[in-house]
Design a protein around this motif. Sequence first.
Motif: not given
Length: 131
Positions: A24-49
């Motif tokens: 749960e700690q790893v998931l929380s860190d992961f999900e707060s580090s990257f933006p996600f879509t409702e269907w579970g993909r990373i919102k790459w347009r919002e990741v600058s690099t």
Amino acid sequence: MSLFDECIEALGDDVLFFSDHKREQVLSDFESSFPFTEWGRIKWREVSTHAEVNTVDEIISFLHKTKKEYSNNIYVIWDEGTLPILHSTLDKVFEVIDDVTAVSFDTWLYSSSSGYVIEIFHDGEIKVGLK
């Protein structure tokens, strides 16, 4: 033997897996580090690099160009919520990548210490990015 068991066997003795509070700690860190879509993909347009890649060499090249020094320690996270999260090395995971990606539809290789993720989507698209 399940695909998960085959993956654990292929990764060898140095793999750790978490299915409780640490998961749960790893998931929380992961999900707060990257933006996600409702269907579970990373919102790459919002990741600058980030970059779309096709090979392990392209992933390594991206990391060398953008991070210079990066951690080889990663977490393997699958889209199947009942599966544990694995801790291994990027090198070892790349050696047995077919066993790792066979476990579930979508797979993320996440380095919390270096702030990068590799998303391996079930349609074959692979992207790598920095938080």
